[in-house]
Scaffold this motif. Structure first.
Motif, PDB file in Angstrom:
ATOM      1  N   LEU B  47     -40.569   4.142 -19.478  1.00 52.71           N
ATOM      2  CA  LEU B  47     -40.546   3.564 -20.819  1.00 52.71           C
ATOM      3  C   LEU B  47     -39.156   3.600 -21.445  1.00 52.71           C
ATOM      4  O   LEU B  47     -38.977   3.147 -22.582  1.00 52.71           O
ATOM      5  CB  LEU B  47     -41.552   4.286 -21.722  1.00 52.71           C
ATOM      6  N   ARG B  50     -37.478   0.826 -23.811  1.00 58.53           N
ATOM      7  CA  ARG B  50     -38.494  -0.038 -24.425  1.00 58.53           C
ATOM      8  C   ARG B  50     -38.650   0.349 -25.893  1.00 58.53           C
ATOM      9  O   ARG B  50     -39.651   0.918 -26.316  1.00 58.53           O
ATOM     10  CB  ARG B  50     -39.806   0.082 -23.655  1.00 58.53           C
ATOM     11  N   ALA B  52     -38.506  -1.744 -28.496  1.00 52.82           N
ATOM     12  CA  ALA B  52     -39.181  -2.785 -29.284  1.00 52.82           C
ATOM     13  C   ALA B  52     -38.413  -3.156 -30.549  1.00 52.82           C
ATOM     14  O   ALA B  52     -38.995  -3.339 -31.619  1.00 52.82           O
ATOM     15  CB  ALA B  52     -40.604  -2.332 -29.632  1.00 52.82           C
ATOM     16  N   SER B 130     -42.169   3.156 -31.155  1.00 56.48           N
ATOM     17  CA  SER B 130     -42.095   2.306 -29.961  1.00 56.48           C
ATOM     18  C   SER B 130     -42.440   3.157 -28.757  1.00 56.48           C
ATOM     19  O   SER B 130     -42.536   4.383 -28.838  1.00 56.48           O
ATOM     20  CB  SER B 130     -40.686   1.725 -29.791  1.00 56.48           C
ATOM     21  N   ALA B 131     -42.637   2.466 -27.615  1.00 57.96           N
ATOM     22  CA  ALA B 131     -42.998   3.185 -26.400  1.00 57.96           C
ATOM     23  C   ALA B 131     -41.946   4.236 -26.063  1.00 57.96           C
ATOM     24  O   ALA B 131     -42.265   5.361 -25.682  1.00 57.96           O
ATOM     25  CB  ALA B 131     -43.154   2.204 -25.245  1.00 57.96           C
TER      26      ALA B 131
END
Lengths: 643, 202
Positions: B47, B50, B52, B130-131
């Motif tokens: 992740l 990532r 976002a 986020s992730a």
């Protein structure tokens, strides 16, 4: 939350279940009170740390779960027998295949095997208990409470319905907003604690508690299979712990591990799940292999053929089990290179497994075979498992898998390996070691009725599914159309399912019948056994062995019998045994309370439960109870009554 | 309790059968813990990046705070080793002193970590952002929760030491908890390198 959101309403099947649960509970409470058995229940069972009693409770719980999972299976078969049936709606069907799969793997197969391991392993290695008897009780009770938490979902709050694999986004909050999925996450999490502790416990027990003289390469093969299984548990279960925790965070606290939004990655779940999930299927098959090996060797009356090859092949299978997980989702977008790698590792597993099949056959070769019930199950296992294995290799070919994937072909395959591997082994092992658990045998005649009906039913149920799959019937559909042409094979499958159900009922009747009428054991060695568990008296005293046995080779008890050492008398020495404890069952009850609170996001309740768990741990830490000694006089008294 | 002979040099915690069994079992438990943290690290790497469109780690990570945390935890591992050294010499006083210092260092580590977390959340990077931040908080948070558990556990053992002195039982508990403490230190070294250092340069 209103009461009709809390309790599941609206379905006559569920109301029936509500009534039967209530009646059963009232009945149990009444019987315990009427016969004044509460104290007995507490001192003999709820607080016990004796591996034999814990094993019995594991097996009893597993048989209950086999009933529950079996009813789920029959409900599904009822719905699928004819096209466009209206017995179950799609949601109800989804819930039932989810609970069926989860219960059968996590709450039936594993506890059944772990239960038999509990009963047998310390006896086989000549030990008086496991390395950590207290922890063993914690293992059982966390498993039991996790199983109960999962099981109440269908009457309180609603069952999970995203499949036992719980793929996201289906299992995520948007598509599965009910509390059902939370039950799955928390139930498995709590039971998983117990499994991990069992793995550690048996690893140390087998490495450190063997009777003097028993070298690693002289251990009974079931002990070997349990040792290897324990290693797999220790390294596979933490992955499940994390995966479940991450999904719990996603659903309860708004994190983004597996979500479609904000960078989450649904495929991460599939990978984590199967990195645990594939080793998991070896956790439930390796002990089965071990049991079949013991039973075939005993009733062929020969030492196991290729003992070393058996051990090494299990080690290789255990290693490979961590390297094949992608074959569960060849079609979910991994590239050709990745699929090829996992295709090859998967096919490689057939090699050590084939070695084992040949070793069983060569053990039978020129043996003086006794066709007991346990042996019949073991003999039926070989051809049935080969069918499951060969179709497994077909599925392992990634390119071909695009055809088989998500069809009944796959369903037939994994039932062929899991039922003819694990379930046959559970039944075989139950018949074989029943005298060590209850001091009488299961009735052989009824046992053979169960065997023939169940095996016929099993093949009738699942063999047609291969062809249903090849004809294109997808798995996990709740109905199909008449024009699909799948009805005749589905009717056969349902008939097979009913036969399996009848076989199970005969087994349950057999347990009752044998309890009433089977003659009690007098020798402790009903099958002319080869390994040390048959050296214990009948009934097995709580300290197992009055003298720690001496081991002079593989098949230690057989050698002792041949040398005339089996019934030697020596002066006794005091035996040290662990004390009972109420902490494990209370601690696990707090786990249940905490998990239940989490399911409904009642955080006051989950925090209160966790405080309870921590408090019981503190109580345990300050408890310096060192067990007790069984005096020589008491041992003498015991040994006179048992022999 | 056991008939096995041991030389006078055998440490107290290894003298009883229970001691030897429990220490081996704990090593195996640490093996399971390695599998657990490996899974969390794997999740973090998958992740990584990532975010976002939200805050990225390089904007928020600061060398100073993380270095202080690292210094505190690594030193606590050293003082924990000294505590075992004094235990082996049967010095209860030395044991108390160095375990006390270890706990104090552990508590300060936790303090800095909590401060750091609060700072990130103020800057708009929380578990739900986020992730990436989910993975960050769960990985470092699991480690932090382990440290907190360790502190509480060792504090309980100190009470038992006070009640009972050095026995095969109490010394076993001290020794096992020290294994746990060193393990958390090792995990932190990986977090420091893989999460913070890489996060600052990537």
């Amino acid at each position: 939350m209103k009461w009709d959101e809390f309790f599941v309403t609206g379905d006559p099947l569920i109301y029936g279940a509500d009534v039967s649960i209530a009646l059963t509970l009232i009945g149990v409470i009444f019987v315990l009170t009427y016969f004044k058995k509460w104290k007995w229940l507490w001192t003999e069972w709820l607080t016990t740390v004796d591996h034999k009693k814990l094993g019995i409770m594991y097996v009893m719980a597993a048989v209950m779960m086999l009933f529950r999972g079996g009813v789920d299976a029959l409900l599904m078969r009822a719905q699928l027998t004819v096209p466009d049936a209206g017995f179950l709606d799609s949601t109800h069907y989804n819930e039932i295949f989810t609970t069926h799969g989860t219960i059968m793997i996590i709450f039936m197969a594993m506890p059944f095997l772990i239960g038999l391991m509990n009963v047998v392993i310390p006896l086989q290695i000549g030990a008086r208990d496991v390395a950590y008897p207290f922890l063993n009780a914690v293992s059982f009770w966390t498993f039991f409470m996790g199983a109960m938490l999962f099981n109440i979902s269908f009457v309180i709050g609603g069952s999970p319905s995203a499949g036992w694999t719980s793929y996201v986004p289906l299992a995520g909050l948007e598509l599965s907003p009910s509390v059902g999925q939370n039950y799955y996450l928390l139930g498995l999490q709590i039971a998983g604690i117990g499994t991990l502790l069992t793995g550690i416990n048996f690893l140390v027990t087998i490495l450190k508690m063997r009777a003097p003289g028993m070298k690693l390469m002289q251990m009974p093969i079931f002990t070997w299979s349990s040792l290897i299984t324990s290693v797999i548990i220790v390294f596979a279960f933490p992955v499940l712990t994390v995966a479940l925790a991450l999904m719990t965070f996603d659903r309860l606290f708004g994190s983004h591990f597996f979500t479609l939004m904000d960078g989450g990655m649904p495929m991460l779940w599939a990978n984590l799940f199967w990195i645990w999930g594939h080793p998991e299927v070896y956790i439930v098959i390796l002990p089965a292999f071990g049991m079949f090996s013991e039973i075939i060797s005993t009733f062929a009356r020969k030492t196991l053929f290729g003992y070393k090859a058996m051990v090494y092949s299990m080690v290789v299978i255990a290693g490979l089990s961590f390297l094949v997980w992608v074959h569960h989702f060849f079609t979910m977008g991994a590239g050709g290179a990745v699929n090829s790698f996992f295709s090859i590792t998967t096919m490689l597993i057939a090699v050590p497994t084939g070695v084992k099949i040949f070793n069983w056959l060569f053990t039978l070769y020129k043996g003086r075979i006794k066709f007991t019930t346990a042996m019949l199950w073991s003999l039926a296992f070989i051809p049935n498992f080969v069918i499951g294995g060969v179709t497994g290799v077909m599925l392992a070919m990634a390119a071909a898998d695009y055809q088989y994937h998500n069809t009944y072909f796959l369903v037939a395959h994994f039932h062929y390996v899991l039922i003819s591997g694990t379930v046959y082994a559970c039944f075989a092992g139950l018949h074989f070691w029943y005298p060590k658990m209850f001091n009488h045998r299961l009735n052989e005649k009824l046992g053979k009725w169960t065997f023939w009906i169940f095996v016929a039913g099993f093949n009738l149920c699942f063999f047609p599914m291969y062809f249903l799959g090849l004809a294109g019937m997808p798995r996990r559909v709740y109905t199909y159309g008449a024009a699909d042409g799948w009805m005749s094979l589905n009717v056969l499958a349902t008939m097979g399912g009913v036969l399996m159900g009848i076989g199970f009922l005969i087994l349950v009747y057999n347990i009752y019948f044998s309890f009433r009428y089977s003659p009690r054991e007098t020798t402790g060695d009903p099958w002319d056994g080869r390994t040390l568990e048959w050296a214990t008296a009948a009934p097995v005293p709580f300290y197992n062995f009055a003298h720690v046995p001496e081991v002079k080779g593989h098949d230690a008890y057989w050698i002792a019998k041949k040398e005339g050492r089996a019934k030697e008398k020596k002066p006794y020495k005091p035996i040290h045994m662990p004390s009972n404890s109420g902490v494990p069952v209370i601690m696990s009850t707090f786990f249940f309370i905490s998990g239940f609170g989490m399911v409904f996001s009642w955080h006051w309740m989950s925090i209160a439960g966790l405080i309870g768990v921590l408090a019981t741990m503190v109580i345990r830490s300050f408890d310096y109870d060192k067990g007790f000694y069984v005096s020589v006089e008491e041992i003498e008294k015991h040994e006179q009554t048992t022999e | 309790m056991d008939a096995v002979e041991h030389s006078p040099n055998t440490p107290l915690e290894y003298q009883s059968e229970t001691g030897r069994l429990n220490i081996l079992g704990f090593w195996i438990f640490l093996g399971a813990e390695i599998a657990l943290f490996s899974t969390l690290f794997a999740t973090y790497f998958v992740l990584d990046g990532r975010t976002a469109g939200g805050p990225v780690p390089a904007e928020l990570f600061e060398v100073k705070g993380v270095l202080i945390e690292t210094f505190l935890l690594l030193t606590s591992s050293f003082t924990c080793g000294l505590a075992i050294h004094y235990m082996r010499r049967h010095s209860l006083k030395g044991l108390f002193l160095w375990i006390g210092i270890t706990l104090a260092l552990g508590l300060s580590f936790l303090g800095f970590e909590i401060y750091e977390f609060v700072h990130y959340i103020h800057e708009g990077a929380a578990l739900t952002t986020s992730a990436y931040w989910s993975a960050f908080f769960v990985l470092t948070g699991t480690h932090g929760a382990h440290v907190a558990m360790g502190i509480a556990w060792i504090a309980l053992i100190l009470i038992q030491l006070k009640q009972r002195g050095l026995t095969p039982d109490t010394s076993r508990k001290v020794f096992i908890s020290s294994l746990y403490w060193h393990f958390l230190d090792v995990v932190w070294i990986f977090i420091f390198t893989a999460v913070y250092l890489l996060g600052m340069v990537m």
